[in-house]
Design an enzyme around this catalytic site. Structure first.
Site, PDB file in Angstrom:
ATOM      1  N   ASP A  98       0.169   5.521  -1.372  1.00 17.84           N
ATOM      2  CA  ASP A  98       0.504   5.482  -2.790  1.00 17.84           C
ATOM      3  C   ASP A  98       0.051   4.108  -3.285  1.00 17.84           C
ATOM      4  O   ASP A  98      -0.123   3.180  -2.490  1.00 17.84           O
ATOM      5  CB  ASP A  98       2.013   5.671  -2.965  1.00 17.84           C
ATOM      6  CG  ASP A  98       2.439   5.624  -4.422  1.00 17.84           C
ATOM      7  OD1 ASP A  98       1.690   6.110  -5.277  1.00 17.84           O
ATOM      8  OD2 ASP A  98       3.517   5.070  -4.693  1.00 17.84           O
ATOM      9  N   ASP A 130       1.170   2.152  -6.611  1.00 18.65           N
ATOM     10  CA  ASP A 130       2.174   1.272  -7.198  1.00 18.65           C
ATOM     11  C   ASP A 130       3.410   1.189  -6.315  1.00 18.65           C
ATOM     12  O   ASP A 130       4.005   2.212  -5.970  1.00 18.65           O
ATOM     13  CB  ASP A 130       2.557   1.782  -8.589  1.00 18.65           C
ATOM     14  CG  ASP A 130       3.290   0.735  -9.403  1.00 18.65           C
ATOM     15  OD1 ASP A 130       3.304  -0.436  -8.994  1.00 18.65           O
ATOM     16  OD2 ASP A 130       3.872   1.092 -10.441  1.00 18.65           O
TER      17      ASP A 130
END
Length: 230
Positions: free
Chosen positions: A10, A12
């Site tokens: 991922d 952020d």
């Protein structure tokens, strides 16, 4: 269990943190619309798409918005957010990320981004990592955001590996659930650390030595104790 051939990150909260920028952008929009919005409300937006985030914010609005108005509001928020992103630089890469990426490369594994953000590419360019990944799958080509597994399944497809050969690194509960739904094992970090269904958990990547990460010598949950062979 199949041998792990790829790691999907991922963006952020795992590679870089833009949480504060998101909060500031949503807060400005909410203030302009006179909708109550605080940091507690902001926690509900973690790991979900822009339009879904807007719908959550609008729950507190006394006004009803048309689809066209919502699209314009989402665009306003994104413009504010992108302006704030101008302040990003390679110094914003989170601790432990660079050494982990290097170690994965040295082992010959593939790496990808699997993010709901539609700004993944400009963010990666700003922090100097746009050319590092074998695949960047973000919110632009997908129709369903996390916890739907679409973004991770597409990342695996683009790398030419099966879901069972992927390890996902996630910091949001919705992302953990998406990875598991895709049939992938998942290392939960940050706010998702300790997720009861995560394959493995760690506070953050800085707390895992590269070899420990690649050999999966992190601590799986009691509910799902799995050994990964690389």
């Amino acid at each position: 269990m199949k041998k792990i051939k790829a790691v999907i990150f991922d963006l952020d909260g795992v590679i870089v943190s833009t949480d504060e920028y998101h909060f500031q952008a949503w807060k400005q929009l909410a203030d302009e619309e006179r909708i109550p919005f605080d940091r507690k409300d902001n926690e509900r937006l973690r790991g979900v798409s822009r339009m879904e985030s807007l719908e959550i914010i609008l729950e507190k609005s006394s006004k009803t918005y048309s689809t066209a108005e919502k699209q314009k509001m989402a665009g306003r928020k994104n413009n504010i957010y992108r302006e704030l992103l101008r302040g990003l630089s390679p110094s914003d890469v989170l601790p432990g990320v660079t050494s982990i990426l290097q170690a994965i490369r040295e082992r010959g594994l593939k790496i990808a981004i699997g993010s709901s953000s539609k700004n993944a590419v400009p963010i990666l360019r700003a922090i100097g990592l746009a050319e590092v990944f074998d695949a960047i799958t973000d919110g632009n080509p997908i129709s369903r955001s996390k916890p739907d597994p679409e973004v991770f399944s597409l990342a695996a497809q683009r790398m030419g590996v099966s879901s069972e050969e992927c390890l996902v690194v996630e910091d949001a509960d919705a992302g953990v659930e998406a990875a598991l739904a895709a049939g992938m094992c998942v290392l939960a970090v940050g706010s998702a650390n300790g997720h009861p269904k995560a394959t493995f958990s760690a506070e953050n990547l800085a707390h895992i030595a590269p070899d420990e990460f690649l050999l999966a010598n992190v601590f799986p949950t009691e509910e799902s104790r799995v050994s990964i062979t690389i």
